[in-house]
Each structure stands twice: as C-alpha cells, then as structure tokens.
Design an enzyme around this catalytic site. Structure first.
Site: not given
Ligand code: 3H9
Length: 725
Positions: A100, A103, A123
C-alpha cells in the site's frame, strides 16, 4: 498518524507510524485530512508526501486485516483522492515503499526516490494482491511484463531498477525530502492530466493474449497450490482488458476472495511467526531481552564436505573473514575447489561480483589443515560427518586450542549437544547450529542449546543467523531436535503405507498436491538412502549388531519397516546409484520414474510377511503422515523443547518445504481443528497399536478437551511441571 505541515507553497504530509509507517486506519484518516486541508488552502500550490524516520511506508497495517473493521476498502479511495488532487503531489521515497505504501506513491503525480530505497508490491507473499488500485496503475506506468513480474512474485526492487523501469522519475543520493520539495515547486502549474496514471492506457505488448497465456502457465507452475499469484495475474489481466474503473472493481472482488481465504491468514501468520521467533527464550529464563551477543570478527569452519562448503560460502557472503580447515591436504584441495566453484557462482549473481566477496584474499578466506590457525577465531563451526566419537575428539582439541571466549558450534542434525560439550572445558560455549543443505541457500538455522549453553552463546548464534540472512530458531536438545524429530514419524508412516499397499509415487503425489516441494520418497532418493541406513546400523536397528532372532518387522516392541534397509542391501541408494524408491536415467540422474522392479519387490515383500495389500486413498496418506508429524510437535511443545508453535512452523516452512500458504504444521492443525486431529490419530492408533507415533500426545488431548483454543493460547495450557527441562 500523518503529520501535516506547510512551508512556503508546498504542504508536507509525513506518514508516521513507527517502526515502518504501516498504513493503519488512523494514518489513512490523517492522510486524507491532510490532503483535504492542502486542497482547501489557496496558499498551498503543491503537496509532498514522505515517511517518518527515513522510511516511506511498508504498506497497509497487516494486523488490520484481521480487525473487525477491516482495512481492506479504505486505502484505494485515498489513493484516488491523491491522484485527483488539482495540486501536484510528489512522493519522496526513502527506505521502503512497499505494498500500500507504493500504491500511495503511484497515486502521486511524481515519484522521487533515494538511491538506497527499495520498492515492491509484496502482497502476494501475504496471500493478497495489491488492493489499493496497484494492479491497475502499475501496468499503466511500467508495462504489463514488468508489472506482472513485480506483482506475482512480490519482489523488492532497488531504486536504480525502479528508475530504469520508469517507476520513479528521479533518484537522488542526498536529501530526498529537499529534492522532492524542489521538484514540487518546479512542477507547480504544469498540467496534471498526463501524470494521472488512471488516465493512461496500458502499453501494448505485441500478441498480448499469447504473452498472457504463457505468463499464466508460469505463475501456475510456480504457485504450487497457492491462490494469490494466480489472482494477482487475473487482476493485471483485467487491466489489459477493461477501462480503469472496471479493472478496479475486478481488483476489489479478487482482493475480497483472497482476504477471506484461509491462505491469506496462514501467510500473515507465517510473517509474524518469523518475527516472533527472534524473541527467543529458554525454560531456564534466558531470553533475547537480557542476553547480549559477542562480536564475531573471524570465524572457522571445520570440514569441507557438502555442509561445510555451503557454510563457508554463507560466511563469505556475510563478509565474515574465516579459516576453512580440513583433516588432510587431499580433502582440503577438494574442498577448496568446491568452495571456489560455489563462490564464483554466487559472485556472478551479485552486483560487483568476486570483488565484493573478495574470496581470493587469504586475509578473508584461508584454507588450512593446521588447527593452530584457529587460536584467535571468535567462533568455530564444526561440520564433519555425523559421528559422535569424531565430533568429541574435535571439540576436545578445540577447547585446548581456541581462545577462552570462542564460541564452539556443531553442525549436527540429531546428535546430543551435551555429550559433545562434555568433551570440552567450556560447555557453556558449546551450541548446536543445524544448517540445512544447501547451506548457502536454505534459510533455516536450527540453534540448539545444551544444558550448560550460556545466554550469550545463544544470542551470538542468533546474531550469526541474522548476519547470514537466515532465520534462526532456538530449540532445546533432544534426538533430532525439532525438525528431524517431527520428520521421523512422518517418514515412518510413509514407509508403513508402502508395506500396506501404497506406492512411492502415490504417497509423494498426495503430499506434493498438499503443497510440499518434494514428497518423502523423492526426498529420500535425493538425500541418499545410505545416510539413514548408516544411522540405523549405528543404533543397532539393522546390520550385523542386530541380535539373531529379531523379528523382521519389529524393534524394541514397536513396528519397524525393514524396507529402506532392504533397498540399501540391493545397492539402491537413490539418485546417486540411479535407483532407490524410483528409477533414474543414470547414476546421478534426477528424473524419477516408477520402477517396475520396486513394485514387484513390494508385492513379494507383502506376500513374505503375510500383509494383505489394500487400496490407500489420498486422505489416509495425508492424515497418517501429517498428523503423526503434528502429534510429535505437541510432544515437543509439552517437553519445553520449543517455546511455542510458531517455532515449529517457522522451522517447517524454512527447512522442510512445508507449504507456506498452509502456515506450518501446527497452524495447519489449528485450522483442521484439534478435536479432528485427535479423533483421526485415535482411529489410526487403534488400527496400529504397535506404532507409538500415532498415539495422541497428552498435550493434544488436553487442548482438545479444553475446547480447541486458538493457537496463540496453547502454551498457556502447559503447566510448568510438564516441562522436562
Ligand atoms: C498491503 O499493503 C495491502 C494493500 O495493497 C491493499 C490494502 C487494501 N504492517 O520485518 P521487520 C512490523 S499488505 C504491520 O522486523 P525489517 C513487523 O511485524 C502489506 N506491521 O523489519 C515488525 O514488528 P515487531 C504489504 C508491520 O527491517 C516491525 O514492523 N507490505 C508491517 O527486517 C519491523 O519489521 C508488506 O508485505 C506492516 N505492513 O524489514 C511489507 N511491516 O518489531 C511487510 C512490518 O513487533 N514488511 N511490520 O516484530 C516487510 O517486508 C519488512 O517488515 C520490511 C522491514 C522490509 C518493511
């Protein structure tokens, strides 16, 4: 939240929701309010959107998808609102713009990114599709082939590639925010029509239909039962067939299908489980929050067989200087050649290649047969073959040679860490690091603490896992640890099914249809049947040490199948000999075909042992293999060998090819329902009373009896006393 500020003619909206500026309902509301405020203020001529703390946004707040008032539909309209603004909106992308987050940036009229930023629509990896109009805007901006690739794989791309694709207008090495404000000022008053992606046509590809058919076939091949990649594809195809508004409608429908599919929940569970296991704890009270790792400035690997070579490659890729040691010059030279080959291949995949890895520099990678060179290393990984006497001899030597603080790791898949540690004068610094083959590719690192292992040692091994870009999972010491211990009953059931009437290809097919990358018999042929044979001989289960008169199909009062031993006696070791459970085109061949010899052998075997052949359906294959594996998982949890079901699931997804979209074995059990798993195990256990692996574990029975609580509550039903540690 999103913070609104106005300086000169450019209003700044800063997405703020640490740590990754996930787009929660509150953030979206504030973003919408900010946009409306900017729109209403005549002194504002342009808007710039950026993220707090050097990160644009990691996308929708994943936790919001399971909230009662789901996030789903809220983001798309905000993206449309950005695009329809009459004042130019510039996205300043630093750190990450994912899902998002990207987006939102696609809704902006201009995108400027820092050179180190990463972008993507991941996603699909969460069982979803870009549901905020991303499947419709991205193909309009970068074309269908590149958009399909990004959307169906979820890969993150670096800013440099984003620039080449036309995803961003500009990349900067310095201050992205200032550059974005400069750009915003520059474009004030310019027509916005051409910058609104929803108004652009999707660029044509010659022979679009043929291209799409081929792309779909590829997506299906790679999805192996996972729904999201194909639905991502369908959403992009809609962009090629319909006007923007219709495409958005289709995207929303498909998004809802995925959102309510069990697969999205499983994949999101897996995302958080992988992060939860970083917060390790032991029953003794040691934990990630209080233990500090030691720095590893120089390491050593002992043994350059298959595992050692992969481990060396992994360490070099992580930029850790190391010494690689073999027992003699012949093995050293063989190992060095193999390592160099692996490293050359890895270097070719990287930007900067061999220079970046620097593996020709002896200060970074030194090969030796001299144990004395291990005096000053901070960490040693022993990776010789699985033989307790040999490992103990090496550890005894290491404890005399290595400096006092050095961490001594053993790469073993089953041996007792405490026994290995007993050969040293520093059992607190001995730890198991179970790598998976090929060690430079597989993500899992099972980290096994012994009775005396210190919290510092565990923290250091976990830090090593992170440095190697692996998922470290901390577990207790027992035969086979977590992964292999759960695998034993699974493989045992697979072989019993053959005895009773099934075929290797039927068992493999059932489990591969379930989503495993490879079924148990194909896996056994790949790994080599001789490995298990040697171990069973060592355990006195077969071979010359087996007491005369031992019944063929029983050991220690339990059912035993001699089938794998018999195959080995016939020289059928699997792929390496060209035949095992299957037939291969040649020794070392990879194409498995069912072997009439084996089917005939099985039927003679059944006759010899008076086993009546029966037809075994797919349901029984799955239940007996999977539920016995899960049952062992409950026993492991009850013994305190792992601190939660997430640990088992992360191990299975990353080390054993368990289909991620089924969330891991324990998550899968929770979706099947524990009373059902229990009932099936009871049924099979009654039919096979001499198979302990089918007797339901006490912990499973307890959880079923207390009403099948959700997975996250399971551990609260374990009394402290039940932990054996
Ligand atoms: C979406 O966007 C849908 C839309 O298209 C449409 C909707 C209608 N939300 O991984 P890390 C937390 S779907 C909530 O350890 P890094 C994670 O749990 C989303 N929390 O760090 C962790 O928490 P904790 C599409 C999130 O530096 C903390 O942040 N996006 C989210 O190794 C640190 O994360 C993705 O799939 C989130 N979206 O990596 C991206 N993201 O400290 C998913 C992270 O409590 N995220 N957290 O354990 C990632 O790939 C990696 O977290 C990122 C950072 C590369 C960003």
């Amino acid at each position: 939240m999103a913070q609104y500020a106005r300086g000169s003619a450019v209003a700044v909206i800063r997405l703020r929701n640490p740590p990754v500026n996930a787009l929660s309902r509150a953030v979206l509301q504030a973003l919408e309010d900010g946009l409306k405020k900017a729109d209403a203020d005549p002194s504002v001529k342009a808007v710039m959107i950026c993220g707090e703390n050097g990160k644009f946004s990691a996308g929708a707040d994943i936790r919001g998808f399971s909230a009662p008032k789901r996030l789903g539909g809220a983001l798309g309209p905000v993206v449309s609102l950005i695009e329809s603004s009459e004042k130019p909106v510039v996205a300043a992308i630093e750190g990450v713009a994912l899902g998002g987050g990207l987006e939102v940036a696609l809704g902006c009229h201009y995108r400027i990114a820092h050179v180190k930023a990463r972008m993507g629509l991941p996603e699909v990896t969460l069982g979803l599709l870009p549901g905020a109009e991303g499947t419709q805007r991205l193909p309009r901006l970068i074309g269908v082939p590149a958009a399909l690739d990004m959307i169906t794989t979820g890969k993150h791309i670096p800013a440099t590639e984003a620039l080449k694709l036309g995803l961003v207008d500009e990349i900067v090495e310095e201050n992205t925010i200032e550059a974005a404000i400069r750009l915003a000022n520059k474009v004030i008053g310019q027509p916005l029509g051409p910058r609104r992606l929803s108004l652009k046509p999707v660029p044509k590809v010659p022979n679009m239909e043929a291209f799409l058919d081929e792309a779909l076939a590829k997506v299906k091949r790679q999805a192996r039962g996972c729904l999201a990649p194909e639905l991502c594809f369908q959403a992009v195809r809609a962009a090629t067939q319909s006007p923007f508004a219709d495409g958005v409608r289709r995207e929303r429908e498909l998004f809802q299908v995925l959102l309510s599919s069990g697969q999205a929940q499983a994949l999101q569970y897996a995302f958080f489980a992988e992060r939860a296991v970083r917060r390790w704890a032991t029953p003794g009270g040691a934990s990630w929050s209080s233990a500090a790792p030691q720095p590893v400035r120089r390491a050593a690997v002992i043994g350059l067989g298959t595992m050692g070579r992969g481990i060396v490659t992994s360490l070099v890729k992580a930029n850790i200087p190391l010494v690689a040691l073999e027992q003699d010059l012949e093995n050293l030279n063989k190992g060095r050649k193999a390592v160099m080959f692996l490293l050359e291949r890895e270097a070719m995949k990287m930007e900067g290649g061999a220079q970046v890895l620097d593996f020709h520099n002896p200060a970074r990678l030194q090969f030796t047969v001299d144990f004395d060179l291990l005096r000053d290393v901070d960490l040693v990984i022993e990776a010789v073959f699985e033989n307790m006497a040999l490992k103990k001899e090496i550890f005894h030597k290491l404890s005399k040679i290595c400096k006092p603080g050095a961490l001594l790791c053993t790469n073993t898949s089953a041996l007792n860490i405490d026994e290995i540690a007993s050969a040293t004068n520093r059992p607190q610094q001995v730890i198991g690091t179970h790598f998976f083959s090929p060690a430079h590719v597989m993500r899992l690192l099972e980290i096994i603490y012994g009775r005396h292992t210190s919290p510092t040692a565990i923290a250091t091994a976990m830090q090593l896992a992170t440095a190697l870009k692996k998922v470290g999972v901390v577990v207790g010491n027992c035969f086979g640890f977590v992964g292999n211990r759960m695998m034993f009953p699974y493989v045992q059931q697979a072989v019993f099914l053959l005895e009773e009437g099934s075929r290797p290809d039927a068992v493999d097919q059932a489990l591969e249809d379930f989503g495993f990358k490879i079924g148990p018999f194909r896996m056994s042929d790949l790994a080599g049947l001789d490995v298990g044979w040697r171990s069973r001989k060592d355990q006195g289960l077969t071979g010359p040490s087996l007491p005369a008169g031992t019944p063929a199909r029983q050991r220690r009062g339990q059912r035993y199948s001699p089938l794998p031993d018999l195959l080995c006696e016939h020289g059928r070791f699997g792929q390496k000999t060209g035949k095992g459970w299957y037939l291969y085109e040649k020794a070392g061949g990879r194409t498995a075909t069912p072997d009439p010899w084996l089917l005939n052998f099985l039927s003679q075997y059944r006759d010899t042992h008076g086993i009546q052949t029966r037809f075994i359906d797919q349901e029984e294959i799955l239940e007996r293999c999977l539920f016995s594996l899960i049952n062992e998982g409950f026993a492991i949890l009850a013994e305190g060998i792992a601190s939660g079901p997430e640990h088992l699931d992360v191990i299975y997804i990353n080390g054993y090819g368990w289909p991620k979209h089924r969330g891991g074995p324990m998550f899968y059990a929770s979706t099947v329902g524990l009373p059902r798993v229990l009932a099936k195990l009871q049924k099979y256990s009654e039919a096979h009373p001499d198979v302990p692996g089918l007797q339901p574990s006490a912990f499973l029975k307890k959880l079923a009896a207390v009403g099948n609580p959700p997975l996250k509550e399971w551990m609260s039903y374990l009394s402290q006393q039940s932990s054996k540690l």
